[in-house]
Design a protein around this motif. Structure first.
Motif, short mmCIF file in Angstrom:
data_model
loop_
_atom_site.label_atom_id
_atom_site.label_comp_id
_atom_site.label_asym_id
_atom_site.label_seq_id
_atom_site.Cartn_x
_atom_site.Cartn_y
_atom_site.Cartn_z
N ALA A 19 -30.85 -5.13 -6.98
CA ALA A 19 -29.65 -4.20 -6.44
C ALA A 19 -30.97 -3.57 -5.44
CB ALA A 19 -29.40 -3.19 -7.39
N ASN A 20 -31.84 -3.31 -5.83
CA ASN A 20 -32.80 -1.88 -4.81
C ASN A 20 -33.30 -2.64 -3.52
OD1 ASN A 20 -35.87 -2.74 -5.31
ND2 ASN A 20 -35.04 -3.48 -6.43
N GLN A 21 -33.03 -3.87 -3.46
CA GLN A 21 -33.94 -5.36 -2.63
C GLN A 21 -32.23 -5.23 -1.42
OE1 GLN A 21 -36.49 -6.90 -5.26
NE2 GLN A 21 -37.10 -7.56 -2.58
N CYS A 22 -31.36 -5.33 -2.25
CA CYS A 22 -30.08 -5.54 -1.16
C CYS A 22 -28.83 -5.38 -1.23
CB CYS A 22 -29.77 -7.65 -1.55
SG CYS A 22 -28.83 -7.28 -2.55
N GLU A 23 -28.41 -4.12 -1.86
CA GLU A 23 -27.21 -3.26 -2.01
C GLU A 23 -27.32 -2.67 -0.98
OE1 GLU A 23 -26.57 -3.06 -6.90
OE2 GLU A 23 -27.12 -0.86 -5.48
N GLY A 24 -28.31 -1.72 -0.68
CA GLY A 24 -27.20 -0.23 -0.40
C GLY A 24 -27.04 0.51 -0.84
N GLY A 25 -25.98 1.07 0.39
CA GLY A 25 -25.18 2.47 -0.86
C GLY A 25 -26.23 3.49 -1.37
N TRP A 26 -27.55 3.74 -0.62
CA TRP A 26 -27.91 4.84 -1.82
C TRP A 26 -27.60 5.84 -2.05
CZ3 TRP A 26 -31.48 8.70 -0.92
CH2 TRP A 26 -30.92 9.61 0.66
N ASN A 27 -26.93 6.47 -1.71
CA ASN A 27 -26.03 7.88 -1.79
C ASN A 27 -24.68 7.76 -1.95
OD1 ASN A 27 -25.81 7.76 1.00
ND2 ASN A 27 -27.20 9.61 1.44
N VAL A 28 -24.11 6.95 -2.13
CA VAL A 28 -22.65 6.59 -2.25
C VAL A 28 -22.25 6.43 -3.40
CG1 VAL A 28 -22.55 6.42 0.22
CG2 VAL A 28 -22.85 4.39 -1.79
N ASP A 29 -20.86 7.02 -3.92
CA ASP A 29 -20.36 6.94 -5.15
C ASP A 29 -20.49 6.78 -6.07
OD1 ASP A 29 -17.80 5.98 -3.57
OD2 ASP A 29 -18.49 3.95 -3.36
N GLY A 30 -21.87 8.01 -5.54
CA GLY A 30 -21.92 9.10 -7.18
C GLY A 30 -23.44 8.78 -7.89
N GLU A 105 -22.87 11.34 -19.97
CA GLU A 105 -21.39 10.23 -19.55
C GLU A 105 -22.48 9.70 -18.18
OE1 GLU A 105 -18.50 9.64 -21.13
OE2 GLU A 105 -20.39 10.94 -23.51
N PRO A 106 -21.84 8.19 -18.18
CA PRO A 106 -21.76 7.10 -16.59
C PRO A 106 -21.09 7.51 -15.56
CG PRO A 106 -20.80 6.48 -18.36
CD PRO A 106 -20.57 7.34 -19.27
N ASN A 107 -21.15 7.20 -14.80
CA ASN A 107 -21.17 7.27 -13.36
C ASN A 107 -19.93 6.29 -13.34
OD1 ASN A 107 -19.80 8.11 -10.96
ND2 ASN A 107 -21.62 6.32 -9.75
N GLU A 108 -18.30 6.33 -13.09
CA GLU A 108 -17.07 5.09 -13.81
C GLU A 108 -17.65 4.77 -11.81
OE1 GLU A 108 -14.51 2.97 -14.81
OE2 GLU A 108 -15.53 4.27 -15.62
N ALA A 109 -17.81 5.39 -10.97
CA ALA A 109 -17.26 4.51 -9.68
C ALA A 109 -18.84 3.35 -9.73
CB ALA A 109 -17.46 5.64 -8.91
N GLY A 110 -19.87 3.63 -10.23
CA GLY A 110 -20.66 2.92 -10.96
C GLY A 110 -20.29 1.44 -11.21
N LEU A 111 -19.91 1.81 -12.22
CA LEU A 111 -19.78 0.92 -13.40
C LEU A 111 -18.39 0.00 -13.10
CD1 LEU A 111 -19.18 3.05 -16.58
CD2 LEU A 111 -20.90 1.78 -16.32
N GLU A 112 -17.31 0.59 -11.89
CA GLU A 112 -15.89 -0.17 -11.35
C GLU A 112 -16.83 -1.16 -10.65
OE1 GLU A 112 -13.39 2.80 -10.16
OE2 GLU A 112 -12.88 3.28 -11.89
N PHE A 113 -18.19 -0.57 -9.75
CA PHE A 113 -18.53 -1.55 -9.06
C PHE A 113 -19.24 -3.10 -9.41
CE2 PHE A 113 -22.90 -3.34 -6.94
CZ PHE A 113 -22.52 -3.48 -5.33
N TYR A 114 -20.21 -2.93 -10.71
CA TYR A 114 -20.35 -3.97 -10.94
C TYR A 114 -19.10 -5.05 -12.12
CZ TYR A 114 -24.75 -2.09 -9.83
OH TYR A 114 -25.38 -1.84 -9.51
#
Length: 482
Positions: A19-30, A105-114
Motif C-alpha cells: 500500500a505505502n508504495q503504490c496507493e497514494g491518497g495519503w491524506n484523503v478519506d480520513g 472505532e475504524p474509519n468506514e471510508a477506509g474499509l469501504e476502499f478495501y
C-alpha cells in the motif's frame, strides 16, 4: 530420464504490491499519516531522510501520490486479470483504517476502499494475499510509544486485525501478519519495520540503534503475529496465515572453516530465527546464546511463550532477490543488497544497484527452507529493479527482466521436482512503484510501466512492458512456456 515435474495445476501465479508504495491518497478519506509518509525521496547514493515534520517545500515525499492505485485500482486489477493472475499480494494501510492506530472505532471510508478492491479481485477470480503490516505503522504510535518498542502496540494491532478479520472474513483467506519480520534483526529495521525513531536518526540507511529495544520490538511482533493467528482462526477457521521472511541467502566465500562458521551464524540469525519462532513456535537455542553473549535483555513472559507456541503459521513465504557471500577476510570486495550486503561472489553478475543475481540460489533456498519446516511455501517477492525506457511508440523492451524471472522460475520448477511443496509465486512487482530502499520510481520492478519519474512528474499512465506479455503466457501455460 524422468521428466521434470510441472507446476501444480492450482499454482498461485500472480504479483505483489504494498500500500505505502503504490496507493497514494495519503491524506484523503480520513487516512492518517504513516511512517512511510514522512520519508523523502532518495537515490542509491543519496539516502532517504526521515522527517517527523513534513515539509513539502523542502522535500519530495514519493508515497503521498505513489502510483495512485487508490484512484486507479480498477484499471490496475483489470491489467492483472489480463495477465491471468491467480493471486494478488497487497497490503492494507493501517492508517486508512485507524488514522492514529489507537482509535476504538475504524474509519468506514477506509474499509469501504478495501471492500471495493476485494470486490474487483473477485470479479476476475483473483485470490487476495493480504499483508496486514507492510511498513505502514501509524506515525502517531511513534510519537506515543516509539512504535513497536512498546508492548501497547500489540493490542492496537490486534484491534486492527479484529476489524479486518471480521469485515473481510468471506473475501480473504490468505493473510501475512508482518512483512519481512526478520528485518528487525538489523538496525535498518528500526524505522520501517517497527516505527522506532531514536534521537539523532536523520537518514534511513544510518539509523541510531538500541539493540535491546529493537529485539523487544521484534518479540512484540512475534506475540502479535501469534495472537493474530489465534484470533483469525476463531473468526474463520479456514483462514491461512504465513510468515514472510526477507531471505538473504548466504554462502561462505571460501572453504576456510572460519568463513563456513560465520556463514552459519549469519544464516541462523537473519534467515532462520524468525521462521523458527513463527513456524516452530519456539525461541531457538542459538538466539538465546546470542542474547546472552551480547547482553540483550527485554521482557519475555511465560504467557508470551505459550501464545507463540500456539499461534504458529500455516505456510512459509519469503522474498528472494539475491545472495551474498560471508568471509572473515576484512579486505574482501563488498557489494550492497536488500537490508544487508556481503562479499562479492566472483561467479555472479550484479544489477546497477549492486544486487547480485543468483537464480540457482532460489532453488537452494527453497530446499533449505522446506527441509527445515516442511510446510507449504510461497515466493512472495522476487524481481529485478532496473531502468526501463518508454519508446516513442509506448513500448518497453525489458528483456533483462524476462531473463531474470525466467531463470528464477526454472529454478522453482527444479525445486518442485526436488520435492518442495511450492504453492505460489507473486514476483515484485505487479506494477512500477516507489522503491523502499531509495524512494525512487526509476528503479522499476513492474510488469506494468507507470509514467512517473523520481521527481514525481508524469502522467501516471500505464503501459504494458514486454515482460507483461511474456508473463501472461507463462501463467497461461502454467509455467511450461518460458
Amino acid at each position: 530420464m524422468e521428466k521434470i515435474k510441472n507446476f501444480p495445476p492450482n499454482f498461485f501465479w500472480g504479483g505483489a504490491t504494498a500500500a505505502n508504495q503504490c496507493e497514494g491518497g495519503w491524506n484523503v478519506d480520513g487516512k492518517g499519516v504513516s511512517i512511510s509518509d514522512i520519508m523523502t525521496s532518495g537515490t542509491h547514493k543519496d539516502p532517504r531522510r526521515i522527517t517527523p515534520n513534513i515539509d513539502e517545500n523542502a522535500y519530495y515525499y514519493p508515497s503521498h501520490e505513489a502510483v495512485d492505485f487508490y484512484h486507479r485500482y480498477k484499471e490496475d486489477i483489470a491489467l492483472c486479470a489480463e495477465m491471468g493472475f491467480k493471486m494478488f499480494r497487497m497490503s492494507i494501510n493501517w492508517t486508512r483504517i485507524f488514522p492514529n492506530g489507537n482509535e476504538e472505532e475504524p474509519n468506514e471510508a477506509g474499509l469501504e476502499f478495501y471492500d471495493n478492491v476485494f470486490r474487483e479481485l473477485k470479479k476476475y477470480n483473483i485470490e487476495p494475499l493480504v499483508t496486514i503490516y507492510h511498513n505502514e505503522n501509524p506515525l502517531a504510535l511513534t510519537f506515543e510509544c516509539n512504535g513497536w518498542a512498546d508492548r501497547k502496540c500489540i493490542d492496537y494491532y490486534l484491534n486492527f486485525c479484529k476489524v479486518l478479520f471480521t469485515r473481510y472474513k468471506d473475501q480473504v483467506k490468505y493473510w501475512i501478519p508482518f512483512n519481512e519480520i526478520n528485518c528487525l534483526t538489523t538496525k535498518l529495521g528500526n524505522w520501517n519495520h517497527a516505527g522506532i525513531l531514536h534521537k539523532g536518526t536523520e537518514f534511513f540507511t544510518s539509523q541510531v540503534d538500541e539493540p535491546n529495544m529493537r529485539f523487544a520490538a521484534l518479540h512484540h511482533q512475534f506475540v502479535a503475529s501469534a495472537r493474530a493467528v489465534l484470533l483469525g482462526k476463531e473468526i474463520n477457521p479456514n483462514f491461512q496465515f504465513g510468515t514472510m521472511i526477507c531471505h538473504i541467502t548466504v554462502y561462505p566465500l571460501t572453504c576456510n572453516p572460519d568463513d563456513v562458521i560465520l556463514t552459519q551464524e549469519e544464516d541462523l540469525m537473519r534467515n532462520c530465527f524468525s521462521g523458527d519462532v513463527q513456524v516452530k513456535g519456539i525461541y531457538p537455542y542459538y538466539i538465546k546464546t546470542y542474547f546472552k553473549k551480547n547482553n540483550i535483555h527485554f521482557e519475555i513472559t511465560e504467557e508470551d511463550l505459550k501464545v507463540i507456541k500456539d499461534g504458529v503459521v500455516d505456510f512459509y513465504s519469503f522474498s528472494y532477490y539475491m545472495s551474498n557471500c560471508i568471509t572473515a577476510n576484512k579486505d574482501a570486495t563488498q557489494v550492497s543488497g536488500n537490508i544487508m550486503g556481503g562479499a562479492k561472489n566472483p561467479y555472479l553478475d550484479a544489477t546497477e544497484w549492486d544486487w547480485q543475481i543468483d537464480p540457482k540460489g532460489l532453488r537452494y533456498t527453497l530446499n533449505h527452507v522446506y527441509d527445515r519446516y516442511g510446510i507449504p511455501i510461497m515466493v512472495t517477492e522476487n524481481g529485478l529493479g532496473a531502468r526501463d525506457t518508454l519508446t516513442s511508440d509506448n513500448q518497453i523492451h525489458d528483456d533483462y527482466r524476462i531473463d531474470y524471472i525466467k531463470k528464477h522460475i526454472e529454478q522453482m520448477q527444479l525445486a518442485i521436482d526436488d520435492g518442495v511443496d511450492l504453492i505460489g509465486y507473486t514476483p515484485w512487482a505487479t506494477i512500477d512503484l516507489v522503491s523502499v530502499s531509495t524512494g525512487e520510481m526509476e528503479k522499476r520492478y513492474g510488469f506494468i510501466y507507470v509514467d512517473k519519474n523520481n521527481q514525481g512528474e508524469g502522467s501516471l499512465d500505464r503501459y504494458r512492458k514486454d515482460s507483461f506479455h511474456w508473463y501472461k503466457e507463462v501463467i497461461r501455460s502454467n509455467g511450461e512456456n518460458l
